[in-house]
Design an enzyme around this catalytic site. Structure first.
Site, short mmCIF file in Angstrom:
data_model
loop_
_atom_site.label_atom_id
_atom_site.label_comp_id
_atom_site.label_asym_id
_atom_site.label_seq_id
_atom_site.Cartn_x
_atom_site.Cartn_y
_atom_site.Cartn_z
N GLY A 68 -45.06 106.12 59.25
CA GLY A 68 -43.88 106.87 58.82
C GLY A 68 -42.76 105.91 58.50
O GLY A 68 -42.41 105.08 59.33
N ASN B 119 -46.35 113.39 67.14
CA ASN B 119 -47.15 113.13 65.94
C ASN B 119 -48.12 114.29 65.79
O ASN B 119 -48.90 114.56 66.70
CB ASN B 119 -47.91 111.80 66.11
CG ASN B 119 -48.86 111.51 64.97
OD1 ASN B 119 -49.80 110.75 65.14
ND2 ASN B 119 -48.66 112.09 63.81
N GLY B 120 -48.09 114.94 64.61
CA GLY B 120 -49.00 116.06 64.36
C GLY B 120 -48.21 117.26 63.86
O GLY B 120 -47.02 117.14 63.54
N TYR C 21 -57.95 105.98 56.06
CA TYR C 21 -56.76 105.49 55.37
C TYR C 21 -55.57 105.16 56.26
O TYR C 21 -54.94 104.11 56.10
CB TYR C 21 -56.33 106.53 54.33
CG TYR C 21 -54.96 106.28 53.75
CD1 TYR C 21 -54.73 105.21 52.89
CD2 TYR C 21 -53.88 107.10 54.07
CE1 TYR C 21 -53.46 104.98 52.36
CE2 TYR C 21 -52.62 106.87 53.54
CZ TYR C 21 -52.41 105.82 52.69
OH TYR C 21 -51.17 105.59 52.17
#
Ligand code: SF4
Length: 462
Positions: free
Chosen positions: A34, A108-109, A251
């Site tokens: 991020g 996160n999520g 990725y």
């Protein structure tokens, strides 16, 4: 990768020294998760102090503020924001004060039932929400349970029972630090020992950067309390399989991270090997789309017995195109970000390997650049199956419309990209490369079968 963005990265440290500098280092290492905002909250002398802002870690957390931040325990966050969430008010960690004290949450999520929960609490308890962030919701629910049950672990467990979806959390409750992983283990979270303390963080590379020792990944559904010397776990074993996000290995994660016992670099290399077996090409050399396609390309080249070359020079001072919020920004970034190395590609039959294709716009430009630089043939190979379905678990792929594979056949995509041939790894081939059981992975963006119930979507539990 030529498409969407990740959500966030989290960290928490408890130590016998002021943690600000170590937190800053850890956030720099997980910066790729991020790039739009970052923050640190530390607990010191009975209160919490937060330094946060928009931009990369170095901008969001200026040195002059960092050196003043005191405290031996804290949580930190880096964030990519979806549309409409770019205000600094949405940056994390988010801190709330209740009768139990102060609570800071880094998340996160994506919580898939957040709207229902917000509506419920607004109606029943008159709550108001000041941000668009799920963290505020989590923090409010947690503070409510803390006030009623008192015990932090019980309060976190009660909070988890209300949440659906993906969450890897670092939580500071006064001076107590917790790492929490959702029962599906969508997002990574691991523990490491550092000199004088313990860290819980999204990716193990941050532990290495602090010259620490990786201990283990958190289990699905685990609440782990971190002290400066050790950690204590509360695990309720879920009744369903995991749903680890396949995109972390394909990725998102750094190649030097190890997630759930699988080295990201090794998995990517194996993907390349399987891809070469499934989709060989008659070519002179193999080259990656830097940086995320690099390990896939190495595996492909080894399996094919072809030379591996770096055919693009990357401008290291440009950001990841996937992470830039607007399409126009991404398109402009591509032309300044990668330049073909003319003498390497001229008159060659080239295989270029990318980790995935979302929109295909970047890849199309890169194929054209190779042709302009004199490549004789360009064969595209892709390290994940076509992306066809949205993600509800923290990756900004929210509409089916954005995926090129939903509009065109594979042959049409080849034509659009201007490639001589195209080959995607199969779903089973990719799963083989991971070495996990298929049911332990979330593959929903490639097969539209979701591990949890999402309205209007097929769920693998039905
Ligand atoms: S839908 Fe795709 S990106 Fe989202 S969690 Fe599942 S595998 Fe990851």
């Amino acid at each position: 990768m030529t498409g969407p963005k990740h959500s966030c990265g989290v960290v928490g440290i408890k130590a016998d020294f002021d943690i600000a500098s170590a937190m800053h280092t850890a956030l720099m290492i997980i910066q790729h998760r991020g790039q739009e905002s970052a923050g640190i909250t530390a607990y010191n002398d009975g209160s919490m102090e937060t330094v946060k802002g928009n931009g990369l870690v170095e901008t969001a957390i200026p040195k002059e503020d960092l050196v003043k931040l005191r405290g031996k325990v804290g949580v930190g966050h880096v964030r990519y924001s979806a549309a409409g969430q770019k205000d600094v008010v949405n940056t994390q960690p988010l801190v709330a004060t209740s009768s139990f004290g102060s609570v800071a949450v880094a998340h996160n999520g994506d919580i898939t039932n957040s709207e229902q929960l917000k509506q419920k609490y607004m109606k029943e308890d008159g709550w108001t929400f000041h941000t668009k962030s799920d963290s505020e919701l989590i923090n409010k629910i947690l503070s409510k349970h803390l006030s009623s049950v008192g015990d932090p672990v019980k309060a976190i467990r009660a909070t988890m029972s209300e949440l659906d979806g993906a969450y890897a959390l670092t939580i500071l409750i006064n001076d107590r630090l917790f790492g929490v992983r959702d029962p599906y283990a969508f997002r990574p979270l691991c523990i490491g020992k550092i000199d004088g303390g313990i860290i819980v963080v999204s990716e193990s590379a941050a532990i290495d950067a602090l010259r620490g020792e990786f201990v283990r990944d958190l289990e699905p559904g685990e609440i782990c309390e971190i002290t400066k010397d050790t950690y204590k776990s509360d695990i309720v074993k879920p009744e369903h399989p995991r749903a680890m996000c396949m995109f972390e290995w394909v990725y998102f994660a750094r190649p030097d991270s190890v997630i759930d016992d699988r080295g990201v670099y090794e998995v990517r290399k194996r993907i390349g090997e399987v891809l070469a077996r499934e989709c060989p090409a008659d070519a002179d050399l193999v080259m990656p789309i830097p940086d995320s396609g690099r390990a896939h390309a190495i595996g492909y080249a080894i399996q094919m017995g072809l030379p591996y070359e770096e055919g693009f020079m990357k401008n290291r001072f440009a950001g990841r195109t996937f992470i830039l919020p607007e399409q126009s920004q991404r398109e402009f970034a591509v032309s300044t970000k990668m330049i073909p190395i003319g003498r390497t590609v001229k008159d060659k039959r080239i295989v270029i390997v990318d980790d995935s294709i979302v929109r295909g716009t970047t890849l199309k430009k890169l194929v054209a650049m190779l042709r302009k630089a004199g490549a004789k043939e360009v064969h595209v190979r892709v390290g994940s199956p076509p992306i066809i379905a949205p993600c509800y678990y923290g990756v900004d792929m929210t509409t089916r419309d954005q995926f090129i594979a939903n509009h065109y056949s594979v042959e049409e995509i080849r034509e659009i990209l201007g490639a001589d041939s195209i080959g995607y790894i199969s779903l089973d081939g990719m799963v083989e490369a991971f070495g996990f059981k298929k049911e332990d992975l979330c593959l929903a963006c490639t097969n539209a079968i979701y591990p949890t119930r999402i309205e209007g979507e097929e769920c693998r539990r039905d």
